[in-house]
Design a protein around this motif. Structure first.
Motif, PDB file in Angstrom:
ATOM      1  N   LYS A 187      -0.941  -0.302 -11.307  1.00  0.00           N
ATOM      2  CA  LYS A 187      -1.814   0.173 -10.234  1.00  0.00           C
ATOM      3  C   LYS A 187      -2.759   1.286 -10.693  1.00  0.00           C
ATOM      4  CE  LYS A 187       1.591   3.256  -7.998  1.00  0.00           C
ATOM      5  NZ  LYS A 187       1.122   4.569  -8.417  1.00  0.00           N
ATOM      6  N   GLN A 206       4.356  -7.260 -14.488  1.00  0.00           N
ATOM      7  CA  GLN A 206       5.374  -7.396 -13.446  1.00  0.00           C
ATOM      8  C   GLN A 206       5.739  -6.039 -12.831  1.00  0.00           C
ATOM      9  OE1 GLN A 206       7.136  -9.245 -11.648  1.00  0.00           O
ATOM     10  NE2 GLN A 206       9.225  -8.534 -11.519  1.00  0.00           N
ATOM     11  N   LYS A 207       5.211  -4.936 -13.405  1.00  0.00           N
ATOM     12  CA  LYS A 207       5.585  -3.598 -12.920  1.00  0.00           C
ATOM     13  C   LYS A 207       4.447  -2.955 -12.135  1.00  0.00           C
ATOM     14  CE  LYS A 207       9.314  -2.648 -15.832  1.00  0.00           C
ATOM     15  NZ  LYS A 207      10.560  -2.133 -15.394  1.00  0.00           N
ATOM     16  N   PRO A 208       4.525  -2.983 -10.802  1.00  0.00           N
ATOM     17  CA  PRO A 208       3.434  -2.446  -9.978  1.00  0.00           C
ATOM     18  C   PRO A 208       3.162  -0.972 -10.260  1.00  0.00           C
ATOM     19  CG  PRO A 208       5.110  -3.506  -8.618  1.00  0.00           C
ATOM     20  CD  PRO A 208       5.647  -3.464  -9.999  1.00  0.00           C
ATOM     21  N   GLY A 209       4.205  -0.213 -10.577  1.00  0.00           N
ATOM     22  CA  GLY A 209       4.041   1.215 -10.834  1.00  0.00           C
ATOM     23  C   GLY A 209       3.141   1.473 -12.032  1.00  0.00           C
ATOM     24  N   HIS A 262      -2.947 -10.305  -7.573  1.00  0.00           N
ATOM     25  CA  HIS A 262      -3.385  -9.312  -6.586  1.00  0.00           C
ATOM     26  C   HIS A 262      -3.889  -8.035  -7.242  1.00  0.00           C
ATOM     27  CE1 HIS A 262      -2.557 -11.546  -2.996  1.00  0.00           C
ATOM     28  NE2 HIS A 262      -1.386 -11.928  -3.494  1.00  0.00           N
ATOM     29  N   ALA A 263      -3.327  -7.696  -8.389  1.00  0.00           N
ATOM     30  CA  ALA A 263      -3.842  -6.520  -9.114  1.00  0.00           C
ATOM     31  C   ALA A 263      -5.287  -6.793  -9.533  1.00  0.00           C
ATOM     32  CB  ALA A 263      -2.977  -6.220 -10.332  1.00  0.00           C
ATOM     33  N   SER A 284       1.916 -10.895  -8.912  1.00  0.00           N
ATOM     34  CA  SER A 284       1.595  -9.478  -9.044  1.00  0.00           C
ATOM     35  C   SER A 284       0.261  -9.296  -9.781  1.00  0.00           C
ATOM     36  CB  SER A 284       2.761  -8.824  -9.796  1.00  0.00           C
ATOM     37  OG  SER A 284       2.435  -7.574 -10.254  1.00  0.00           O
TER      38      SER A 284
END
Lengths: 303, 100
Positions: free
Chosen positions: A28, A22-25, A60-61, A57
């Protein structure tokens, strides 16, 4: 769009690094740290009211971020939750290499997930059998059933013990010498080896206690684990170093492989190398060490 | 899809974006970004494409961007829209309406 190649059931998995899906940071650039596998987590790291957001999320990752040779696994929610079936759909649709089944307690649990995975592979036109499975054993029952769990599916790459939940169910606290999980670790290792799959130890939760962490990694290596869950990139290097064969081991393995070939050609079964008795199982182990050294990038010979 | 009720997805953490959708008669898009100077056109294009893919023709969409990648922006817009219809939990059309 990223097309990941078909995952290999047997590969180097010294480190499996957990990341909150859940954490894009975090997700990525998860691959730059160089852990062998990453585990994008839909389970405990994600709050109950963000399970849906984590899947978008994650999808898409998986589709957009090039993780290269890093294996990408996803930890799905437990089979006693309303989330796991949609978790399986998004993992398969996104092309994850494999799924980690949380709180696995029986072969039947594996069958349930396997069935959902196959259904999803058909739904999304993914090659059947592509998606691997692994089991997290988090309870005494899971440990008792480890062998049948490891043998429950051709997709199974291995199993791991999950210390947090396991210790709670045993009414014990983490100990410096690992005595509180010694039996469970040992039983799981026996089961995994008997089933011919890999076996991984739990993560070390005290990130700032590097001394305790190192002691546990050395113990894991001595016990015969293939690797370990980790929760911070700074834990990677020491695990990789510890799990790579030493120069001495490699040199001895090379000697064994070469001599064994010669002895076999001459019709000799058991013989000695450097004063130690060796036979066929030693030869197999020596080949494994050479293969591991190659995979770890520390082999420079010509075998 | 129709935005049926107010919904939010995402956070104000670095590399993330918070997307709020509300019912409205026309499509209104408002974007606030820490990287607006360099990327506002691209952010706008990504959000418009995502809304078009979801078939959202009206509604108020507010994005507060904290330097999210395109894939994160898409994920947050989609989640907010699916939440606004009460459809975010299961049966998501992965690879269909939800695609690259």
């Amino acid at each position: 769009m990223i097309e990941r190649k078909r995952p290999a059931k047997n590969r180097l998995r010294r480190t499996m690094m957990f990341m909150n899906a859940q954490k894009p940071g975090l997700i990525k650039d998860a691959y730059i740290y160089g852990s062998d596998s990453i585990i994008l987590d839909l389970e405990d790291a994600v709050a109950e009211n963000q399970k849906d957001a984590a899947r978008f999320s994650l999808y898409h990752a998986l589709r957009n971020i090039d993780y290269g040779d890093t294996e990408v696994l996803v930890r799905i929610n437990g089979l006693d939750t309303p989330h796991w079936q949609e978790d399986v759909r998004v993992c398969v649709a996104g092309g994850a290499d494999g799924i980690r089944i949380a709180k696995c307690e029986s072969a039947d649990n594996v069958h349930q997930v396997e069935e959902a995975v196959l259904k999803a592979e058909r739904e999304f036109g993914v090659e059947e059998g592509r998606t691997l499975l692994m089991a997290a054993l988090e309870s005494p029952l899971g440990i008792m059933n480890a062998y049948e769990i490891c043998r429950a599916s051709d997709r199974m790459l291995g199993c791991a013990i999950s210390g947090g939940d396991f210790r709670k169910s045993m009414h014990v606290q983490i100990q410096r010498d690992g005595i509180e999980m010694n039996t469970a670790r040992s039983m799981m290792l026996l089961a995994a080896r008997a089933a011919g799959v890999q076996c991984f130890d739990t993560m070390y939760p005290n990130i700032d206690d590097m001394e305790g962490f190192k002691a546990e990694v050395i113990m894991d290596h001595k016990m015969g684990f293939d690797g370990k869950s980790i929760v911070n990139p700074k834990q990677i290097a020491f695990v990789h170093e510890t799990f790579a064969p030493t120069e001495k081991e490699i040199a001895y393995a090379e000697k064994l492989v070469r001599s064994c070939q010669a002895q076999a050609d001459a019709g000799i079964g058991v013989y000695t190398v450097d004063g130690k008795m060796v036979d066929i199982p030693f030869f197999e182990d020596a080949k494994r060490i050479i293969a591991l050294a190659k995979a770890c990038g520390v082999y420079h010979g010509d075998l | 899809m129709e935005i049926e009720k107010n919904a939010v997805a995402g956070t104000l953490e670095s590399s993330d974006a918070q997307v709020t959708v509300e019912p409205a008669d026309i499509l209104e898009l408002s974007i606030e970004s820490i990287v607006a100077n360099q990327y506002v056109k691209q952010i706008k294009a990504t959000i418009q494409e995502t809304l078009a893919r979801l078939g959202v023709e009206r509604g108020r969409v507010t994005v507060i961007d904290k330097g999210a990648l395109d894939c994160t922006l898409k994920a947050r817009v989609e989640c907010a829209v699916f939440r606004s219809c009460g459809r975010s939990q299961a049966g998501i059309p992965w690879g269909g309406m939800i695609d690259d």
